[in-house]
Write a protein that holds these residues in place. Structure first.
Motif, short mmCIF file in Angstrom:
data_model
loop_
_atom_site.label_atom_id
_atom_site.label_comp_id
_atom_site.label_asym_id
_atom_site.label_seq_id
_atom_site.Cartn_x
_atom_site.Cartn_y
_atom_site.Cartn_z
N ASN A 4 7.92 8.53 3.45
CA ASN A 4 7.94 7.47 2.44
C ASN A 4 9.24 6.67 2.52
O ASN A 4 10.32 7.24 2.67
CB ASN A 4 7.82 8.09 1.05
CG ASN A 4 6.52 8.83 0.86
OD1 ASN A 4 5.51 8.47 1.47
ND2 ASN A 4 6.53 9.86 0.03
N ASN A 31 6.17 2.07 1.79
CA ASN A 31 5.20 2.98 2.41
C ASN A 31 5.29 4.28 1.62
O ASN A 31 6.28 5.00 1.70
CB ASN A 31 5.56 3.21 3.88
CG ASN A 31 4.61 4.18 4.54
OD1 ASN A 31 3.42 4.16 4.27
ND2 ASN A 31 5.14 5.05 5.40
N ILE A 32 4.27 4.52 0.80
CA ILE A 32 4.29 5.72 -0.05
C ILE A 32 2.96 6.45 0.12
O ILE A 32 1.90 5.86 -0.09
CB ILE A 32 4.52 5.35 -1.53
CG1 ILE A 32 5.88 4.64 -1.70
CG2 ILE A 32 4.47 6.60 -2.42
CD1 ILE A 32 6.12 4.06 -3.08
N ASN A 33 3.06 7.71 0.49
CA ASN A 33 1.85 8.54 0.72
C ASN A 33 0.86 7.85 1.65
O ASN A 33 -0.35 7.88 1.44
CB ASN A 33 1.16 8.89 -0.61
CG ASN A 33 2.06 9.69 -1.53
OD1 ASN A 33 3.08 10.25 -1.08
ND2 ASN A 33 1.74 9.74 -2.80
N VAL A 35 0.27 4.75 1.93
CA VAL A 35 -0.18 3.44 1.47
C VAL A 35 0.96 2.44 1.66
O VAL A 35 2.08 2.67 1.23
CB VAL A 35 -0.59 3.47 -0.03
CG1 VAL A 35 -0.95 2.07 -0.52
CG2 VAL A 35 -1.74 4.43 -0.22
N ARG A 36 0.63 1.34 2.34
CA ARG A 36 1.65 0.32 2.61
C ARG A 36 1.40 -0.89 1.72
O ARG A 36 0.27 -1.35 1.60
CB ARG A 36 1.58 -0.09 4.08
CG ARG A 36 2.00 1.07 4.95
CD ARG A 36 1.83 0.80 6.42
NE ARG A 36 2.66 1.74 7.14
CZ ARG A 36 3.72 1.41 7.86
NH1 ARG A 36 4.04 0.14 8.01
NH2 ARG A 36 4.44 2.33 8.46
N SER A 130 -4.49 3.48 -9.39
CA SER A 130 -4.39 4.33 -8.21
C SER A 130 -5.10 3.66 -7.04
O SER A 130 -6.07 2.90 -7.21
CB SER A 130 -4.92 5.73 -8.49
OG SER A 130 -6.30 5.78 -8.29
N LEU A 134 -2.27 6.72 -3.89
CA LEU A 134 -1.01 6.24 -4.46
C LEU A 134 -1.23 5.97 -5.94
O LEU A 134 -2.17 5.27 -6.32
CB LEU A 134 -0.58 4.94 -3.76
CG LEU A 134 0.59 4.20 -4.42
CD1 LEU A 134 1.89 4.98 -4.25
CD2 LEU A 134 0.75 2.81 -3.83
N SER A 135 -0.36 6.55 -6.76
CA SER A 135 -0.50 6.35 -8.18
C SER A 135 0.73 5.60 -8.69
O SER A 135 1.86 5.97 -8.40
CB SER A 135 -0.64 7.73 -8.82
OG SER A 135 -0.62 7.63 -10.19
N PHE A 136 0.50 4.55 -9.46
CA PHE A 136 1.64 3.85 -10.05
C PHE A 136 1.24 3.24 -11.39
O PHE A 136 0.06 3.09 -11.68
CB PHE A 136 2.19 2.78 -9.10
CG PHE A 136 1.34 1.54 -8.94
CD1 PHE A 136 0.22 1.54 -8.12
CD2 PHE A 136 1.68 0.38 -9.60
CE1 PHE A 136 -0.55 0.40 -7.98
CE2 PHE A 136 0.92 -0.78 -9.45
CZ PHE A 136 -0.21 -0.76 -8.64
N PHE A 153 6.25 4.17 -9.48
CA PHE A 153 5.38 4.87 -8.52
C PHE A 153 5.63 6.36 -8.66
O PHE A 153 6.76 6.80 -8.86
CB PHE A 153 5.71 4.43 -7.08
CG PHE A 153 5.38 2.99 -6.82
CD1 PHE A 153 4.17 2.65 -6.24
CD2 PHE A 153 6.26 1.99 -7.15
CE1 PHE A 153 3.84 1.33 -6.00
CE2 PHE A 153 5.94 0.66 -6.92
CZ PHE A 153 4.73 0.33 -6.34
N LEU A 155 5.63 9.94 -6.89
CA LEU A 155 5.64 10.67 -5.62
C LEU A 155 5.72 12.13 -6.01
O LEU A 155 6.80 12.66 -6.23
CB LEU A 155 6.85 10.29 -4.77
CG LEU A 155 6.94 8.85 -4.25
CD1 LEU A 155 7.50 7.88 -5.28
CD2 LEU A 155 7.83 8.81 -3.01
#
Ligand SMILES: [Zn+2]
Length: 257
Positions: A4, A31-33, A35-36, A130, A134-136, A153, A155
């Motif tokens: 990430n 770029n998190i989990n 997901v870009r 979500s 990715l959850s935010f 976000f 993580l």
């Protein structure tokens, strides 16, 4: 899989810095989990992405997030959507944005691009979204003269937050509490009038109250650039006791681990 990270496509804010391109104004890539996405693709977002193409490929984006409709935050949104979907040949991605810039008189999104997207999500205050794991969440409404949100976000148990444009008000602390990483738009050295932006004093207050492990200041106006963002970051570290206060630079990549 690559870890990430966030990558600053631009670190400039305010009309003067944007007009003179003293700093780029392309927003932030993440770029998190796996997901870009891109937050606030202002002028130059696509150019900066293409420059860093080995790392940031527009066609791999799946989230485009707009905090509000000022031009330094959304100018390249149409370009980015067109590039992400290859002119609509590959329907892709979700656009998250305040309702007032999706439709109506302040709309910034071209109508013909809407079918290119898989989904369009209208932000509401303090709601969790979500996307492919990715959850935010959106913050409550910011005070910025138009419908504006910040984001957090998730993580695992850790939280990465972006305090986008806003005047200082005490509820910000509640929106962004427990953030491990806190990215803050620091536009002004000193808010002399009633500009709806954060200044050094406001950011200091927020850092003390939220107490993140790592704080990053970005989106600098001319007065901060004149003073020197590094100097401001050191001052904030000294005065808040937060060990790591980073002044973002164009092209800076921060690993989240
Ligand atoms: Zn703004």
């Amino acid at each position: 899989m690559e870890g990430n990270f966030i990558y600053f496509l631009g670190t400039g804010g305010s009309r003067h810095v944007m007009a003179e391109q003293l700093r780029s104004t392309g927003g932030t890539f993440f770029n998190i989990n796996g997901v870009r996405g891109i937050i606030d693709p202002g002028p130059g977002a696509l150019t900066q992405m293409v420059k860093a193409k080995s790392l940031l490929k527009p066609e791999e984006l799946s989230a485009v997030i707009l905090s509000h409709g000022h031009i330094d935050h959304c100018n390249d949104v149409n370009l980015v959507i067109d590039s992400m979907t290859r002119g609509g040949l590959r329907k892709r991605g979700t656009l998250f944005a305040p309702g007032e810039i999706l439709n109506g008189k302040n709309q910034v999104l071209f109508n013909y691009l809407k079918p290119f997207l898989e989904k369009i999500e209208k932000f509401e205050p303090q709601k969790t979204y979500s996307l492919n794991g990715l959850s935010f969440s959106s913050s409550g409404l910011h005070q910025h003269g138009m419908e504006t949100y910040g984001f957090s976000f998730f993580l695992g148990k850790e939280k990465l937050s972006f305090i986008t444009d806003t005047a200082y008000f005490s509820n910000l602390v509640e929106f962004y509490e427990n953030s491990k990483w806190l990215v803050v738009n620091l536009v002004l050295e000193e808010n002399c009038g009633n500009a709806k932006h954060l200044d050094i004093k406001g950011v200091k207050e927020l850092l003390i109250k939220i107490d993140p492990e790592i704080a990053v200041v970005t989106h600098f106006g001319k007065s901060i650039l004149r003073k020197g963002p590094q100097k401001v970051a050191s001052q904030l570290a000294r005065e808040t006791g937060i060990k790591k206060v980073i002044a973002a630079e164009d092209g800076l990549k921060i690993k989240l681990n």
